[in-house]
Design an enzyme around this catalytic site. Structure first.
Site, PDB file in Angstrom:
ATOM      1  N   SER A  64      -5.231   0.325  13.058  1.00  0.00           N
ATOM      2  CA  SER A  64      -6.398  -0.561  13.126  1.00  0.00           C
ATOM      3  C   SER A  64      -7.155  -0.355  14.431  1.00  0.00           C
ATOM      4  CB  SER A  64      -5.963  -2.025  13.039  1.00  0.00           C
ATOM      5  OG  SER A  64      -5.324  -2.282  11.817  1.00  0.00           O
TER       6      SER A  64
HETATM    7  N1  SAH Z   1      -0.820  -2.897  11.479  1.00  0.00           N
HETATM    8  C1  SAH Z   1      -1.112  -1.489  11.302  1.00  0.00           C
HETATM    9  C2  SAH Z   1      -2.260  -1.277  10.326  1.00  0.00           C
HETATM   10  C3  SAH Z   1      -1.903  -0.250   9.323  1.00  0.00           C
HETATM   11  S1  SAH Z   1      -2.978  -0.063   7.949  1.00  0.00           S
HETATM   12  C4  SAH Z   1      -1.358  -0.814  12.630  1.00  0.00           C
HETATM   13  O1  SAH Z   1      -1.420  -1.481  13.650  1.00  0.00           O
HETATM   14  O2  SAH Z   1      -1.430   0.411  12.646  1.00  0.00           O
HETATM   15  C5  SAH Z   1      -2.214  -1.130   6.747  1.00  0.00           C
HETATM   16  C6  SAH Z   1      -0.803  -0.806   6.336  1.00  0.00           C
HETATM   17  O3  SAH Z   1      -0.453  -1.721   5.284  1.00  0.00           O
HETATM   18  C7  SAH Z   1      -0.591   0.579   5.752  1.00  0.00           C
HETATM   19  O4  SAH Z   1       0.423   1.233   6.472  1.00  0.00           O
HETATM   20  C8  SAH Z   1      -0.168   0.333   4.297  1.00  0.00           C
HETATM   21  O5  SAH Z   1       0.788   1.251   3.815  1.00  0.00           O
HETATM   22  C9  SAH Z   1       0.429  -1.069   4.403  1.00  0.00           C
HETATM   23  N2  SAH Z   1       0.490  -1.819   3.140  1.00  0.00           N
HETATM   24  C10 SAH Z   1      -0.399  -1.835   2.102  1.00  0.00           C
HETATM   25  N3  SAH Z   1       0.035  -2.649   1.120  1.00  0.00           N
HETATM   26  C11 SAH Z   1       1.226  -3.168   1.548  1.00  0.00           C
HETATM   27  C12 SAH Z   1       2.183  -4.069   0.980  1.00  0.00           C
HETATM   28  N4  SAH Z   1       2.018  -4.615  -0.226  1.00  0.00           N
HETATM   29  N5  SAH Z   1       3.286  -4.363   1.698  1.00  0.00           N
HETATM   30  C13 SAH Z   1       3.489  -3.825   2.931  1.00  0.00           C
HETATM   31  N6  SAH Z   1       2.639  -2.961   3.507  1.00  0.00           N
HETATM   32  C14 SAH Z   1       1.522  -2.645   2.826  1.00  0.00           C
END
Ligand code: SAH
Length: 226
Positions: A64
């Site tokens: 993010s």
């Molecule tokens: N907090 C992260 C943001 C990553 S993007 C950071 O700081 O880098 C969002 C993430 O959510 C992705 O890795 C994706 O695989 C995950 N995601 C999507 N749907 C999900 C679900 N149902 N349960 C857990 N993770 C999920």
């Protein structure tokens, strides 16, 4: 000039930028100022690590944007102190988790994609961050450690998963003073692929919630199931 010093300077410039963009919680700014974001991105992208932008982390996912991380953290943590129990949905690169760890919270984080889960678990551990991580469907929350003082969802949801609402701490009356402790808060971007509205939902009773709508963002989708 050592790399550490170079990155430290870039990090402090990023902190100043977040301040200029309206982040006010000094605890959050200090935490961003401590997390080595360049270690959470691919080596080829290191030069961009301290710009305020989202970057690819493989498997179609992104780390993010720092502003988004600071914004969500600020709204989740308002009124909370060190030791608060926090659940993150979407561990991804681990950057948001590291920022939360720097704030001293008792952190739980769920990631759906196994390779990302493994890689990030190992990275966070090697950097000395202590939290519990799990590979699974975060739309179900993590019931074993509920209730949570705050839940942060870092992927865009089509709707608000009921399991997450149910795992927020309900407000409780203090038997001595009669004053009631605040209920847990869910910070979640809700909307379709065109963009999402950040919502802040506070549990006000066993079956009551108060919702506040905030700014627009664009996240990768929250995908239910595994
Ligand atoms: N907090 C992260 C943001 C990553 S993007 C950071 O700081 O880098 C969002 C993430 O959510 C992705 O890795 C994706 O695989 C995950 N995601 C999507 N749907 C999900 C679900 N149902 N349960 C857990 N993770 C999920």
């Amino acid at each position: 000039m050592s790399n550490d010093w170079k990155f430290e300077r870039r990090r402090q410039r990023l902190v100043q930028l977040l301040r200029d963009k309206g982040i006010e919680d000094e605890r959050v700014l200090a935490a961003v100022g401590r997390v080595p974001r360049h270690l959470f991105v691919d080596e080829a992208l290191i030069a961009r690590a301290y710009l305020d932008e989202a970057l690819p982390i493989g498997l179609d996912q992104t780390i993010s944007q720092p502003f988004t991380v600071a914004y969500q953290t600020q709204f989740a943590m308002s009124g909370l102190a060190e030791g608060a129990r926090v659940l993150e949905i979407g561990t991804g690169s681990g950057y948001q988790a590291a920022v939360l760890c720097e704030l001293g919270v008792d952190l739980y984080s769920v990631e759906r994609l196994e390779p990302l889960y493994r890689r990030t678990r190992d990275l966070l551990r090697s950097l000395g961050y202590r939290l519990r991580t799990r590979c699974g469907d975060g739309t179900q929350g993590w019931p074993a450690f509920a209730p949570y003082d705050a839940i942060i969802v870092t992927a865009g949801a089509m709707s608000i998963p009921d399991a997450l609402l149910q795992q927020l701490r309900a407000p409780e009356a203090d038997p001595d003073t009669g004053a009631s402790t605040p209920g847990g808060v869910l910070v979640i971007p809700v909307g379709g692929s065109e963009g999402q509205t950040m919502k802040r939902i506070v549990r006000t009773g066993p079956n009551s919630f108060e919702t506040e709508e905030m700014d627009e963002f664009r996240f990768v989708p929250l995908i239910p199931g595994q």
